[in-house]
Design a protein around this motif. Structure first.
Motif, mmCIF file in Angstrom:
data_model
loop_
_atom_site.group_PDB
_atom_site.id
_atom_site.type_symbol
_atom_site.label_atom_id
_atom_site.label_comp_id
_atom_site.label_asym_id
_atom_site.label_seq_id
_atom_site.Cartn_x
_atom_site.Cartn_y
_atom_site.Cartn_z
ATOM 1 N N PHE A 1 11.257 -7.982 -2.369
ATOM 2 C CA PHE A 1 12.542 -7.639 -2.954
ATOM 3 C C PHE A 1 12.462 -6.273 -3.633
ATOM 4 C CE2 PHE A 1 12.238 -12.296 -2.988
ATOM 5 C CZ PHE A 1 13.333 -12.605 -2.188
ATOM 6 N N ALA A 2 13.606 -5.788 -4.091
ATOM 7 C CA ALA A 2 13.681 -4.456 -4.679
ATOM 8 C C ALA A 2 12.699 -4.294 -5.832
ATOM 9 C CB ALA A 2 15.110 -4.167 -5.141
ATOM 10 N N VAL B 1 13.487 -13.189 -8.265
ATOM 11 C CA VAL B 1 13.666 -11.841 -7.713
ATOM 12 C C VAL B 1 13.810 -10.799 -8.806
ATOM 13 C CG1 VAL B 1 14.713 -12.760 -5.620
ATOM 14 C CG2 VAL B 1 16.173 -12.099 -7.541
ATOM 15 N N ASP B 2 13.638 -11.208 -10.059
ATOM 16 C CA ASP B 2 13.774 -10.276 -11.178
ATOM 17 C C ASP B 2 12.420 -9.819 -11.719
ATOM 18 O OD1 ASP B 2 16.608 -10.408 -11.200
ATOM 19 O OD2 ASP B 2 16.493 -12.334 -12.247
ATOM 20 N N VAL B 3 11.344 -10.435 -11.245
ATOM 21 C CA VAL B 3 10.000 -10.096 -11.690
ATOM 22 C C VAL B 3 9.151 -9.776 -10.469
ATOM 23 C CG1 VAL B 3 7.940 -10.922 -12.888
ATOM 24 C CG2 VAL B 3 10.211 -11.603 -13.701
ATOM 25 N N ALA B 4 8.429 -8.663 -10.536
ATOM 26 C CA ALA B 4 7.573 -8.281 -9.422
ATOM 27 C C ALA B 4 6.499 -9.336 -9.182
ATOM 28 C CB ALA B 4 6.925 -6.928 -9.695
ATOM 29 N N ASN B 5 6.184 -9.562 -7.922
ATOM 30 C CA ASN B 5 5.260 -10.612 -7.521
ATOM 31 C C ASN B 5 4.148 -10.001 -6.686
ATOM 32 O OD1 ASN B 5 4.549 -12.575 -5.104
ATOM 33 N ND2 ASN B 5 5.019 -13.844 -6.879
ATOM 34 N N ILE B 6 2.896 -10.325 -7.019
ATOM 35 C CA ILE B 6 1.766 -9.664 -6.373
ATOM 36 C C ILE B 6 1.690 -9.961 -4.879
ATOM 37 C CG2 ILE B 6 0.084 -11.495 -6.856
ATOM 38 C CD1 ILE B 6 -1.901 -9.200 -7.524
#
Length: 273
Positions: free
Chosen positions: A31-32, A12-17
């Motif tokens: 997530f944020a 949840v700490d890295v943006a996911n496509i």
């Protein structure tokens, strides 16, 4: 002594496509960090969320068309998360016995997908690289759910956007075509800007840069002629390779011709002969 295998957890700490796409579709599996990155990308290409929704709408119409042709098994390649009224929901609304396999190479998407489909015995989410057909066909869940001796619907809703020329997207399409029984169908959509004005093309370039830098994912933009060439050896379904919004639109649907994102994607379906 009982031992337990630790399951992977979503980062949840890295943006996911896949989760960014889910956010654009109005889904809940994001997530944020994903929303922050998605909003930043939208400043570079206003309407990118509308483009995502147009792609999903095209996918739903394609599935309904294939169901009308008697297809009752589907493989959705590069699917992302199976949310927001996706393939299995569309298919099961008409045929509760339809079988669906979602394929994605991203572990976080697969983790969420397995949770979403936990109570769906005729739908599965597998981790495999859609660019490698042999990897997909070898997966146990694919072997369990998909019978390649019968017609199957192969869905590539944006998959080839992530396939560079060195990996030969035409060869990827041909490999899936050749693995399928006659009467199968391949449905493909793809990002394009050949009908866009100069300002929109600049925005598309900024968006692809944002995905490369911020998400670590290269996106490839191709024109209609290239996309049409991938259907060689198959029978294109009318109306052929068109803007996604123009591919068999639902009766009474209102397409916003003023939205610049409308011209940024082609879609088509062809029959394996």
């Amino acid at each position: 002594m009982t031992t337990f295998t630790e399951r992977p957890v979503a980062d949840v700490d890295v943006a996911n496509i896949a989760r960014i796409y889910d956010y654009y579709l109005g889904g809940l599996y994001n997530f944020a960090i994903d929303r922050e990155k998605a909003d930043r990308i939208r400043t570079m290409l206003p309407g990118v969320d509308l483009l995502a929704r147009a792609n999903r709408d095209w996918l739903r119409r394609s599935v309904r068309f294939l169901l009308d042709q008697g297809v009752d098994q589907f493989v959705d390649l590069g699917s992302g998360l199976p949310t927001a009224n996706n393939v299995h929901e569309v298919a099961h609304a008409r045929n509760p016995l339809a079988r669906v396999v979602y394929v994605d190479h991203e572990p976080s998407a697969v983790l969420h997908g397995e949770e979403i489909l936990a109570d769906e015995p005729l739908a599965a989410m597998i981790e495999a690289d859609g660019r490698r057909p042999e990897q997909v066909w070898a997966h146990p869940r694919v072997r369990e759910l998909i019978d390649l001796s019968r017609p199957v619907g192969i869905l590539m809703g944006g998959l080839l956007v992530f396939v560079d020329d060195e990996d030969d997207p035409a060869a990827v399409v041909a490999a899936y075509r050749d693995a399928c029984a006659p009467g199968s169908y391949l449905s493909i959509s793809h990002l394009s800007d050949d009908l866009a004005d100069a300002a929109t093309r600049t925005q598309v370039a900024r968006m692809t840069d944002a995905y490369r830098v911020g998400v670590g994912q290269e996106l490839y933009v191709r024109d209609r002629e290239v996309i049409a060439s991938w259907f060689e050896g198959m029978e294109l379904v009318e109306p052929g390779v068109t803007l996604m919004a123009d591919w068999r639109p639902d009766p009474g649907s209102c397409v916003d011709a003023q939205t610049s994102s409308r011209v940024l994607g082609y879609g088509a379906t062809a029959r394996v002969v």
